[in-house]
Design an enzyme around this catalytic site. Structure first.
Site, PDB file in Angstrom:
ATOM      1  N   ASP A 175       0.744  -1.070  -0.008  1.00 18.01           N
ATOM      2  CA  ASP A 175       0.070   0.215  -0.144  1.00 18.01           C
ATOM      3  C   ASP A 175       0.906   1.230  -0.074  1.00 18.01           C
ATOM      4  O   ASP A 175       0.312   2.206  -0.695  1.00 18.01           O
ATOM      5  CB  ASP A 175      -1.097  -0.025   1.300  1.00 18.01           C
ATOM      6  CG  ASP A 175      -1.519  -1.203   1.328  1.00 18.01           C
ATOM      7  OD1 ASP A 175      -1.796  -2.062   0.671  1.00 18.01           O
ATOM      8  OD2 ASP A 175      -2.150  -1.316   2.500  1.00 18.01           O
TER       9      ASP A 175
ATOM     10  N   ASP B 149      -3.209   4.976  -2.489  1.00 18.37           N
ATOM     11  CA  ASP B 149      -2.466   3.979  -1.992  1.00 18.37           C
ATOM     12  C   ASP B 149      -1.905   3.258  -3.205  1.00 18.37           C
ATOM     13  O   ASP B 149      -2.702   2.958  -4.042  1.00 18.37           O
ATOM     14  CB  ASP B 149      -3.368   3.077  -0.970  1.00 18.37           C
ATOM     15  CG  ASP B 149      -3.633   3.467   0.153  1.00 18.37           C
ATOM     16  OD1 ASP B 149      -3.275   4.450   0.673  1.00 18.37           O
ATOM     17  OD2 ASP B 149      -4.006   2.554   1.032  1.00 18.37           O
TER      18      ASP B 149
ATOM     19  N   HIS C 234      -8.327  -0.787  -2.790  1.00 15.72           N
ATOM     20  CA  HIS C 234      -7.112  -1.753  -3.422  1.00 15.72           C
ATOM     21  C   HIS C 234      -7.540  -2.475  -4.614  1.00 15.72           C
ATOM     22  O   HIS C 234      -8.425  -3.222  -4.264  1.00 15.72           O
ATOM     23  CB  HIS C 234      -6.367  -2.606  -2.348  1.00 15.72           C
ATOM     24  CG  HIS C 234      -5.751  -1.867  -1.068  1.00 15.72           C
ATOM     25  ND1 HIS C 234      -5.430  -2.077   0.016  1.00 15.72           N
ATOM     26  CD2 HIS C 234      -5.486  -0.280  -1.205  1.00 15.72           C
ATOM     27  CE1 HIS C 234      -4.837  -1.010   0.842  1.00 15.72           C
ATOM     28  NE2 HIS C 234      -4.915   0.228   0.027  1.00 15.72           N
TER      29      HIS C 234
ATOM     30  N   ASP D  10      -6.049  -5.157  -5.625  1.00 16.21           N
ATOM     31  CA  ASP D  10      -5.496  -6.659  -5.845  1.00 16.21           C
ATOM     32  C   ASP D  10      -6.700  -7.517  -5.348  1.00 16.21           C
ATOM     33  O   ASP D  10      -6.310  -8.945  -5.180  1.00 16.21           O
ATOM     34  CB  ASP D  10      -4.215  -6.738  -5.021  1.00 16.21           C
ATOM     35  CG  ASP D  10      -4.122  -5.898  -3.559  1.00 16.21           C
ATOM     36  OD1 ASP D  10      -5.158  -5.662  -3.293  1.00 16.21           O
ATOM     37  OD2 ASP D  10      -3.019  -6.090  -3.283  1.00 16.21           O
TER      38      ASP D  10
HETATM   39  O1  DAV Z   1     -11.304  -6.786  -0.936  1.00 15.95           O
HETATM   40  O2  DAV Z   1     -11.163  -6.019   1.226  1.00 15.95           O
HETATM   41  C1  DAV Z   1      -8.285  -5.775   0.183  1.00 15.95           C
HETATM   42  C2  DAV Z   1      -6.927  -5.737  -0.315  1.00 15.95           C
HETATM   43  C3  DAV Z   1      -6.059  -5.061   0.700  1.00 15.95           C
HETATM   44  N1  DAV Z   1      -4.859  -4.854  -0.197  1.00 15.95           N
HETATM   45  C4  DAV Z   1     -10.680  -6.290  -0.092  1.00 15.95           C
HETATM   46  C5  DAV Z   1      -9.431  -5.656  -0.710  1.00 15.95           C
END
Ligand code: DAV
Length: 391
Positions: free
Chosen positions: A139, A217, A266, A268
């Site tokens: 992040d 981020d 995010h 990912d």
């Molecule tokens: O789907 O809660 C979390 C990813 C954290 N880098 C989610 C995303």
């Protein structure tokens, strides 16, 4: 949608000669920092740590990315001296160390941040906060080629988190890496919508942050060589996207992926490239027909629904994340993918797509912010800068 709104010329300090032209392939870099995508052969990586972490203090910004129940519980838990060791920290820390050993046994050099005491109070002239955790370098920094770019993060509890990586990155810098920080945002009260409520399914998406400061981020960006994908989110605004677009200049294109997630934070667990021409998408967050047309030449497959996890906090009490952490995998090369052992459907999905899954477990890491992709930052892959898309 290809958001090419940054038509303004690159600022003078970005010398055109620094960035390679938009076509062609560069030769392999010898720099200690060198990573252009999410799948080339991994040589060196940073893995976060859980020491001396606290739950974040409650602040409207947190609701933008965390489950509502946890947000409510933060009234009690937030900023406590330490997170409860037996329930939260020890099982997760053991898993993280096992993950480090797995990476090392696969031939990857692993580096770690310094221990930071997140229970200490800090502040600016405008506000005070405590920290959170140093679990997720993904992040805080974006590695683009030989450059480490520090994100201007919007959670006050993460304001000083990059300091835990300072000595390590100074070492990389001394060995020739480039090292940049986006302008440190003041994070004034005016950045946040104090009345923010999670939008319902039939309501238009809204965000807890506005455009008054430049924030992002790095985990909202995902790299595919000269093409980088981003989701606008509760921690990444258009100003942040445009800052990166201008900073990287003409050698890169940044494409926005629209998300159907109600609390986007995010990319990912939304789209995950698995190699040239292979993109895994979240069927709940992505409307295929709205993907940027540049992806037409890639094979797109929908990720399987997450399997229920037993005996872990991966997606249960205290998790900061959604159940879609099953998608938060790490590629060791275009063949080998580290995936959570608790996710047989995902393991099968990878086998069906001709990949070699390497099962490992991070099912207790949800409360610390993520899984294999979140808790890492690839520093060096055997990588050259390439275009993987026509046009
Ligand atoms: O789907 O809660 C979390 C990813 C954290 N880098 C989610 C995303």
């Amino acid at each position: 949608m290809y958001l090419d709104t940054a038509t303004a010329p690159a600022p003078a300090h970005v010398a055109p000669s620094v960035r390679p032209p938009a076509t062609g392939t560069s030769t392999e870099s010898r720099c200690v920092v060198n990573s252009h995508n999410e799948w080339d052969t991994l040589e060196e990586i940073v893995v976060g740590r859980l020491d001396k972490s606290v739950f974040p203090q409650r602040h409207p910004s947190i609701l933008g990315g965390a489950p509502k129940d946890l947000y409510l519980a933060l009234l009690l838990l937030g900023g406590r001296k330490r997170r409860p060791r037996k329930v939260f920290v020890e099982p997760a820390a053991k898993e993280l160390e096992d993950f480090v050993r797995l990476l090392e046994s696969e031939g990857v050099t692993v580096r770690r941040p310094e221990v930071m005491d997140h229970s200490r109070k800090y502040g600016t002239p405008q506000w005070k906060s405590k920290g959170c955790v140093t679990a997720c370098p993904r992040d805080c920094f974006l590695v683009v080629g030989d450059e480490i770019i520090e994100s201007p993060m919007s959670w006050r509890c993460r304001y000083f988190e990059p300091h835990a990586y300072y000595q390590l990155f100074k070492e990389y810098y001394d060995q020739g890496a480039r090292w940049t920080s986006a302008p440190k945002p003041p994070l004034r009260n005016t950045l946040y919508d104090k009345q923010y409520k999670i939008p319902k399914q039939d309501e238009p998406l809204r965000y807890v942050i506005n455009e008054s400061e430049i924030v992002f981020d790095a985990a909202d960006f995902i790299r595919c060589g000269r093409d980088i994908f981003v989701t606008r989110s509760n921690v990444t605004n258009l100003a942040g996207i445009n800052w990166l677009r201008r900073h990287l200049g003409d050698g890169y294109r940044i494409h926005e992926i629209e998300t159907l997630c109600r609390q986007p934070m995010h990319i990912d667990t939304t789209i995950v490239p698995l190699g040239p021409g292979k993109m895994m998408i979240n069927p709940k967050y992505v409307d295929r027909s709205r993907l940027p047309s540049i992806l037409n030449s890639w094979e797109i497959r929908e990720a399987p629904k997450p399997d229920k996890v037993r005996g872990g906090l991966f997606n249960e009490v205290g998790s900061m994340c959604s159940v879609w952490l099953n998608m938060n995998v790490l590629m060791l090369d275009p063949q080998r993918v580290v995936v959570d052992r608790s996710q047989p459907s995902m393991i099968q999905f990878f086998k069906d797509w001709g990949l070699t899954p390497i099962p490992c477990s991070l099912k207790f890491l949800g409360p610390f912010g993520g899984s294999f992709h979140c808790v890492t930052l690839d520093i060096r892959r055997k990588s050259t800068l390439q275009s993987y898309f026509q046009a």
